[in-house]
Design a protein around this motif. Structure first.
Motif, PDB file in Angstrom:
ATOM      1  N   LEU A  49     -89.356 -56.387  28.692  1.00  0.00           N
ATOM      2  CA  LEU A  49     -89.235 -57.750  29.207  1.00  0.00           C
ATOM      3  C   LEU A  49     -88.723 -58.698  28.120  1.00  0.00           C
ATOM      4  N   ALA A  50     -89.167 -58.478  26.869  1.00  0.00           N
ATOM      5  CA  ALA A  50     -88.682 -59.317  25.771  1.00  0.00           C
ATOM      6  C   ALA A  50     -87.192 -59.091  25.541  1.00  0.00           C
ATOM      7  N   VAL A  51     -86.757 -57.834  25.584  1.00  0.00           N
ATOM      8  CA  VAL A  51     -85.330 -57.529  25.438  1.00  0.00           C
ATOM      9  C   VAL A  51     -84.532 -58.187  26.566  1.00  0.00           C
ATOM     10  N   ALA A  52     -85.053 -58.109  27.791  1.00  0.00           N
ATOM     11  CA  ALA A  52     -84.361 -58.709  28.932  1.00  0.00           C
ATOM     12  C   ALA A  52     -84.257 -60.218  28.769  1.00  0.00           C
ATOM     13  N   ALA A  53     -85.345 -60.855  28.346  1.00  0.00           N
ATOM     14  CA  ALA A  53     -85.326 -62.310  28.177  1.00  0.00           C
ATOM     15  C   ALA A  53     -84.352 -62.711  27.067  1.00  0.00           C
ATOM     16  N   GLY A  54     -84.366 -61.969  25.961  1.00  0.00           N
ATOM     17  CA  GLY A  54     -83.439 -62.271  24.878  1.00  0.00           C
ATOM     18  C   GLY A  54     -81.992 -62.096  25.296  1.00  0.00           C
ATOM     19  N   THR A  55     -81.726 -61.060  26.090  1.00  0.00           N
ATOM     20  CA  THR A  55     -80.362 -60.821  26.568  1.00  0.00           C
ATOM     21  C   THR A  55     -79.892 -61.951  27.473  1.00  0.00           C
ATOM     22  N   VAL A  56     -80.764 -62.384  28.358  1.00  0.00           N
ATOM     23  CA  VAL A  56     -80.415 -63.491  29.263  1.00  0.00           C
ATOM     24  C   VAL A  56     -80.086 -64.746  28.451  1.00  0.00           C
ATOM     25  N   ALA A  57     -80.872 -65.003  27.409  1.00  0.00           N
ATOM     26  CA  ALA A  57     -80.620 -66.184  26.581  1.00  0.00           C
ATOM     27  C   ALA A  57     -79.263 -66.087  25.867  1.00  0.00           C
ATOM     28  N   VAL A  58     -78.965 -64.906  25.323  1.00  0.00           N
ATOM     29  CA  VAL A  58     -77.690 -64.722  24.628  1.00  0.00           C
ATOM     30  C   VAL A  58     -76.522 -64.864  25.595  1.00  0.00           C
ATOM     31  N   VAL A  59     -76.632 -64.234  26.765  1.00  0.00           N
ATOM     32  CA  VAL A  59     -75.554 -64.296  27.756  1.00  0.00           C
ATOM     33  C   VAL A  59     -75.356 -65.733  28.241  1.00  0.00           C
ATOM     34  N   ALA A  60     -76.455 -66.461  28.420  1.00  0.00           N
ATOM     35  CA  ALA A  60     -76.341 -67.863  28.838  1.00  0.00           C
ATOM     36  C   ALA A  60     -75.601 -68.675  27.777  1.00  0.00           C
ATOM     37  N   GLY A  61     -75.884 -68.400  26.502  1.00  0.00           N
ATOM     38  CA  GLY A  61     -75.177 -69.098  25.439  1.00  0.00           C
ATOM     39  C   GLY A  61     -73.699 -68.761  25.410  1.00  0.00           C
ATOM     40  N   LEU A  62     -73.372 -67.488  25.616  1.00  0.00           N
ATOM     41  CA  LEU A  62     -71.970 -67.076  25.617  1.00  0.00           C
ATOM     42  C   LEU A  62     -71.222 -67.603  26.846  1.00  0.00           C
ATOM     43  N   GLY A  63     -71.940 -67.856  27.923  1.00  0.00           N
ATOM     44  CA  GLY A  63     -71.299 -68.310  29.154  1.00  0.00           C
ATOM     45  C   GLY A  63     -71.116 -69.803  29.246  1.00  0.00           C
ATOM     46  N   ARG A  64     -71.494 -70.542  28.195  1.00  0.00           N
ATOM     47  CA  ARG A  64     -71.362 -71.998  28.244  1.00  0.00           C
ATOM     48  C   ARG A  64     -69.882 -72.386  28.253  1.00  0.00           C
ATOM     49  N   PRO A  65     -69.539 -73.545  28.798  1.00  0.00           N
ATOM     50  CA  PRO A  65     -68.144 -73.994  28.787  1.00  0.00           C
ATOM     51  C   PRO A  65     -67.652 -74.179  27.366  1.00  0.00           C
ATOM     52  N   GLY A  66     -66.388 -73.824  27.139  1.00  0.00           N
ATOM     53  CA  GLY A  66     -65.818 -73.987  25.823  1.00  0.00           C
ATOM     54  C   GLY A  66     -64.550 -73.187  25.669  1.00  0.00           C
ATOM     55  N   ALA A  67     -64.120 -73.042  24.438  1.00  0.00           N
ATOM     56  CA  ALA A  67     -62.862 -72.341  24.157  1.00  0.00           C
ATOM     57  C   ALA A  67     -63.058 -70.829  24.246  1.00  0.00           C
ATOM     58  N   ARG A  68     -61.940 -70.120  24.509  1.00  0.00           N
ATOM     59  CA  ARG A  68     -61.869 -68.666  24.550  1.00  0.00           C
ATOM     60  C   ARG A  68     -62.955 -68.065  25.447  1.00  0.00           C
ATOM     61  N   PRO A  69     -63.012 -68.457  26.716  1.00  0.00           N
ATOM     62  CA  PRO A  69     -64.037 -67.908  27.605  1.00  0.00           C
ATOM     63  C   PRO A  69     -63.876 -66.406  27.832  1.00  0.00           C
ATOM     64  N   GLY A  70     -62.635 -65.900  27.780  1.00  0.00           N
ATOM     65  CA  GLY A  70     -62.431 -64.478  28.011  1.00  0.00           C
ATOM     66  C   GLY A  70     -63.173 -63.624  27.003  1.00  0.00           C
ATOM     67  N   LEU A  71     -63.062 -63.973  25.709  1.00  0.00           N
ATOM     68  CA  LEU A  71     -63.723 -63.193  24.665  1.00  0.00           C
ATOM     69  C   LEU A  71     -65.232 -63.363  24.729  1.00  0.00           C
ATOM     70  N   ARG A  72     -65.701 -64.547  25.056  1.00  0.00           N
ATOM     71  CA  ARG A  72     -67.144 -64.756  25.143  1.00  0.00           C
ATOM     72  C   ARG A  72     -67.738 -63.988  26.332  1.00  0.00           C
ATOM     73  N   HIS A  73     -67.035 -63.997  27.463  1.00  0.00           N
ATOM     74  CA  HIS A  73     -67.509 -63.215  28.599  1.00  0.00           C
ATOM     75  C   HIS A  73     -67.424 -61.719  28.304  1.00  0.00           C
TER      76      HIS A  73
END
Length: 334
Positions: A133-157
């Protein structure tokens, strides 16, 4: 055959199955009309053959996770790109390019160095429910950060896709070992929760990869292929007791191997993004004309490197050319 040899052999066959599926999907996408629907594809034997190859590759990957650590099995997913090079060239009726040969050599050299430094014992430790569950929560947080609006969305996604797929593979290993060691109930609460997490992250990895590939596939494909084993390796080293052979001394060849594999994957991804795939009865005439571009995606564990998504369309971007997505078929694995 010891556990390490079994894991490597299963990973190799899995990579070949994924590569064959990708090439079959790319050929099918190249032959299909632009307005061909999914129902029409369901009536083609080639489509079902590619589905079977993807399913076989996934099962073989799961089996490899039973016999080998994440730090060994996950990097071998890059072999899908290596295997796809001669298969794709043959299907397109062309020769393997110098760039593809260089990428293949560097990838194999790097993976060989990593193979020599990773621990080869069969996995015994698994993630407990709080850890999962901790790994899942950490992954969700990282993915949410990478999915924020900004430059180079392709590489972040693409990075988010690789990470979620790598986490799905790590959770799959816990699920596989837990189910097969026969030390507890088959459908315990932990097994059910981990199975749900695997399904969620695998689906998220596939969707994120499709989003990442909208603006081209060369660099995003490489990022997906590399982020996948890195995420899995972090979990393996930090939570599952995996280690590198030789301790600190073994870190240097591991880093050198990683650098070589990274360069090789980028070269292969760039070459695959540019390689035309031609098929059908009009192949000879089509070679004389400007071919459509079909790009083969990569596999990730249960999510792939590491997705085998096929896209077709004119990617020239000039002289009135426009990019259009083709049939998005495939599976992203660990």
């Amino acid at each position: 055959m010891n556990a390490t040899a079994a894991a490597v052999a299963l990973s190799l066959v899995s990579a070949v199955a994924y590569a064959a599926a990708a090439v079959a999907q790319a050929r099918l996408a190249g032959r299909a009309a632009p307005d061909a629907g999914v129902l029409r594809l369901l009536g083609r034997g080639a489509w079902w053959a590619s589905v079977g190859l993807n399913a076989g590759g996934a099962l073989l990957h799961v089996a490899a996770l039973k016999y080998g650590p994440l730090t060994l099995v996950q990097p071998l997913g890059a072999l899908t790109l290596v295997a796809a090079v001669p298969m794709g060239a043959r299907a397109a009726g062309r020769r393997v390019t110098t760039t593809e040969w260089r990428g293949t050599a560097l990838t194999l050299l790097g993976l060989g160095a990593l193979l020599a430094t990773t621990g080869g014992a069969a996995p015994h430790e698994t993630l407990g429910l709080p850890e999962a569950l901790a790994v899942a929560a950490g992954t969700v947080a990282v993915v949410a950060g990478l999915g924020r609006p900004g430059a180079r969305p392709g590489l972040r996604h693409a990075a988010a896709s690789g990470i979620t797929s790598g986490v799905a593979s790590a959770l799959t290993q816990t699920l596989t070992v837990s189910v097969t060691d026969r030390t507890g109930p088959l459908l315990s609460g932990r097994v059910v929760v981990v199975a749900l997490l695997v399904s969620t992250f695998a689906a998220a990895g596939l969707l994120l990869s499709q989003t990442a590939y909208r603006d081209g596939l060369g660099a995003p494909l490489a990022v997906v292929t590399l982020a996948n084993p890195m995420a899995a390796a972090v979990i393996g080293l930090a939570l599952l007791g995996e280690h590198l052979r030789g301790g600190t001394i073994g870190l240097l060849p591991a880093l050198l191997g990683t650098a070589a594999a990274v360069r090789g994957v980028f070269l292969l991804s760039r070459a695959q993004a540019r390689a035309p795939v031609v098929g059908g009865r009009d192949a000879v005439a089509a070679r004389a004309a400007t071919p459509s571009r079909v790009v083969i995606g990569s596999r990730g564990p249960l999510g792939p490197p590491t997705a085998l998504d096929s896209f077709s369309g004119d990617r020239s971007g000039g002289e009135g050319g426009s990019r259009r997505p083709g049939n998005e078929l495939g599976y992203q694995s660990a």
